[in-house]
Design a protein around this motif. Structure first.
Motif, mmCIF file in Angstrom:
data_model
loop_
_atom_site.group_PDB
_atom_site.id
_atom_site.type_symbol
_atom_site.label_atom_id
_atom_site.label_comp_id
_atom_site.label_asym_id
_atom_site.label_seq_id
_atom_site.Cartn_x
_atom_site.Cartn_y
_atom_site.Cartn_z
ATOM 1 N N GLU A 1 0.807 -1.213 0.000
ATOM 2 C CA GLU A 1 0.000 0.000 0.000
ATOM 3 C C GLU A 1 0.843 1.267 0.000
ATOM 4 N N SER A 2 1.939 1.277 0.756
ATOM 5 C CA SER A 2 2.600 2.557 1.042
ATOM 6 C C SER A 2 4.114 2.499 1.055
ATOM 7 N N SER B 1 -4.004 9.727 0.209
ATOM 8 C CA SER B 1 -3.729 9.297 -1.156
ATOM 9 C C SER B 1 -4.810 9.837 -2.077
ATOM 10 N N GLY C 1 -6.999 7.622 1.199
ATOM 11 C CA GLY C 1 -6.521 6.615 2.130
ATOM 12 C C GLY C 1 -5.353 7.153 2.929
ATOM 13 N N HIS D 1 -3.017 2.341 4.603
ATOM 14 C CA HIS D 1 -3.950 2.957 3.652
ATOM 15 C C HIS D 1 -5.396 2.737 4.078
ATOM 16 N N SER E 1 -8.819 -4.798 -0.318
ATOM 17 C CA SER E 1 -8.630 -3.851 -1.421
ATOM 18 C C SER E 1 -9.887 -3.056 -1.723
ATOM 19 N N TYR F 1 -4.573 -6.967 -6.609
ATOM 20 C CA TYR F 1 -4.143 -6.490 -5.294
ATOM 21 C C TYR F 1 -3.599 -7.645 -4.450
ATOM 22 N N GLY G 1 -0.658 6.625 -4.764
ATOM 23 C CA GLY G 1 -1.272 5.427 -4.221
ATOM 24 C C GLY G 1 -0.620 4.201 -4.839
ATOM 25 N N SER G 2 -1.124 3.038 -4.503
ATOM 26 C CA SER G 2 -0.540 1.800 -5.005
ATOM 27 C C SER G 2 -1.061 1.470 -6.400
ATOM 28 N N GLY H 1 -4.384 -0.470 -6.123
ATOM 29 C CA GLY H 1 -5.348 0.456 -5.537
ATOM 30 C C GLY H 1 -5.795 1.520 -6.527
#
Length: 517
Positions: free
Chosen positions: A68-69, A79, A83, A88, A155, A165, A244-245, A248
């Motif tokens: 996620e981060s 994000s 998030g 997140h 997710s 995800y 963000g991811s 995501g």
């Protein structure tokens, strides 16, 4: 959960036993526990305590956070999908994990957003809630492979986006993670064989191939987040950062409330590409240039250069070269632009950590425009720590005006800042050492001041056109020919600066430009 065969159960037990033994030899701790709860390292302690509190395998929890981060809480800033934090925890119409975490832990939403320990605890609580809803018993919860459907649910996506995800999280478990976080603390997830029980999460259509770019996956955006067809010919590629991811962001394009999308998204770790909007259609990614551009999102955050990997650069460059060839897009910085450079843009991506020089070299392109290195569709603020072609342009212009910025190397260091401050003082500008719209205007217009009007041509007209682009905040074509478009821009500038509006660039208009007005 699907039933396991006895043979499969025995095989998995052997693999887990072997992994556990190896991990104990390497660390002296159980493979799925990592540092003890009393460790001095705060993030490791947070993962250990959250794991113990909610019965979520520690390594699984850390892998979700890493996906996620990259284990960076970004000081509580949200994000793109609203998030927060390492895990997140999101608050948007289709993902209410922040509110769910507050309900389950008793922590306030404010603390969950900003406090890393609380955020990790909240993430564990939400994962456990999904596991309980799926009916995982205590034995299954001890096996990371049984958590795949719960991770997919975390997710807040459906179908292929959810599988993307969960696949990413299990890839991190399989390959291992070694991340250095704030304070120099190292968070480790040892590699292990994985065999996730996917249950009802089907990944069959994740691997659908893009019709436009065969090496890309196809995971379509929600139909209300883009427009079918285009109103203009494609003549630009716009480079973005997702905030963000990867998975995501692809999920965010499927969210009816997001009102955003991109044609392509590129994963940081390995350069994997997913297409979400067909090239023939208009994705909503860069406002005024949506209809004439293809948008490429890159997984990551503008303030963290670690996301911009060589695998990502090379994958993105291959895609951009493909697009340039297909649509006859010039490979220069007037046509390969950042989101921040789109006229009227309020975003800052891809930010100062994106290496434009390297990227343009990879696409066999021109880092400037037409070789002059001074012309850009938008002039963005340059300051200490900035790098790239626009810093080179600042240094070139300062040198031409007899101010010494140091090496003309595209790196905005202390010597360049001192030169900017000296230039600003000489022009009675605020000497803050930052090259914003006023300083850009003064730098770009510096030089001789001939009378210019419709029909004029030459380098002085190019200087005028660049300076007007900086002053007005919208692109004025730089071709050295004073035509109707330049006349309109001059009149607009004169009107907004309360000058005589005659469309001619005489002493008063030159003086205003060279003063940064």
């Amino acid at each position: 959960m699907r039933l396991r065969t006895a043979a499969r159960t025995r095989a998995r037990a052997c693999a887990v036993a072997a992994l556990t033994a190896a991990a104990l030899l390497a660390t002296g701790q159980p493979a799925n526990a990592a540092p003890r709860a009393d460790t001095a390292d705060p993030m490791n302690r947070a993962f250990a305590e959250a794991s113990q509190e909610y019965g979520v395998p520690r390594d699984l929890l850390a892998a979700v956070g890493y996906g996620e981060s990259r284990l960076n809480g970004h000081a509580g800033k949200p994000s793109q999908a609203n998030g927060y934090g390492v895990m997140h925890l999101a608050s948007n119409p289709t993902n209410r994990s922040l509110e769910k975490a507050a309900e389950l832990t008793g922590e306030s939403a404010s603390r969950l957003r900003r406090d890393t320990t609380a955020n990790i605890l909240g993430g564990a609580a939400v994962l456990r809630d999904h596991a309980d809803a799926l009916g995982l018993d205590a034995a299954e919860r001890r096996d990371v492979n049984a958590w795949y459907p719960a991770v997919a649910r975390y997710s807040a996506a459906d179908g292929p986006a959810a599988a993307l995800y969960a696949d990413a999280v299990f890839t991190f478990l399989a390959e291992g993670v070694a991340a250095t976080v704030a304070g120099g603390e190292e968070v480790l997830v040892p590699s292990r064989p994985v065999d996730p029980e996917k249950g009802e999460v089907s990944a069959s259509d994740v691997y659908a191939q893009s019709e436009d770019y065969p090496s890309a996956r196809w995971v379509p955006a929600y139909s209300g987040n883009f427009v079918v067809d285009r109103k203009a010919a494609v003549d630009k590629v716009v480079i973005h950062t997702t905030q963000g991811s990867y998975a995501g962001s692809i999920s965010w394009y499927q969210n009816p409330s997001s009102k955003v999308s991109a044609h392509y998204t590129i994963r940081s770790s390995d350069g994997e590409v997913t297409q979400s909007v067909r090239e023939k259609d208009t994705a909503w990614h860069a406002g005024s240039v949506n209809s004439s551009s293809v948008g490429i999102e890159h997984e990551g955050y503008v303030d963290d250069p670690a996301w911009y990997t060589e695998a990502m650069y090379r994958s993105s460059a291959a895609l951009t070269k493909h697009l340039a060839a297909r649509y006859a897009i010039p490979k220069d910085r007037s046509h390969i632009i950042g989101h921040s450079e789109a006229p009227g843009a309020t975003h800052t991506d891809p930010g100062p950590n994106w290496d434009w020089n390297h990227y343009m070299q990879l696409i066999d392109g021109d880092p400037g425009n037409g070789g002059d290195g001074l012309t850009f569709p938008v002039y963005t603020t340059q300051q200490s720590g900035s790098s790239g072609p626009q810093v080179t342009a600042v240094q070139t212009l300062l040198t031409a005006q007899k101010y010494n910025p140091g090496a003309v190397d595209g790196q905005f260091g202390p010597t360049t800042k001192s030169a900017v401050e000296a230039f600003q003082r000489a022009r009675s500008l605020d000497a803050d050492g930052m090259v914003g719209p006023k300083t850009w205007t003064a730098l770009l217009s510096a030089g001789t001041t001939p009378l210019l009007k419709q029909g004029s041509s030459g380098d002085a007209v190019k200087r005028l056109q660049r300076a007007l682009t900086a002053a007005l905040g919208k692109t004025v074509g730089v071709d050295g020919s004073f035509g109707p478009a330049t006349d309109t821009a001059v009149r607009s500038y004169q009107d907004t600066r309360k000058l005589g509006v005659d469309g001619q660039v005489g002493p008063a208009t030159w003086k205003a430009l060279q003063s940064g007005k």
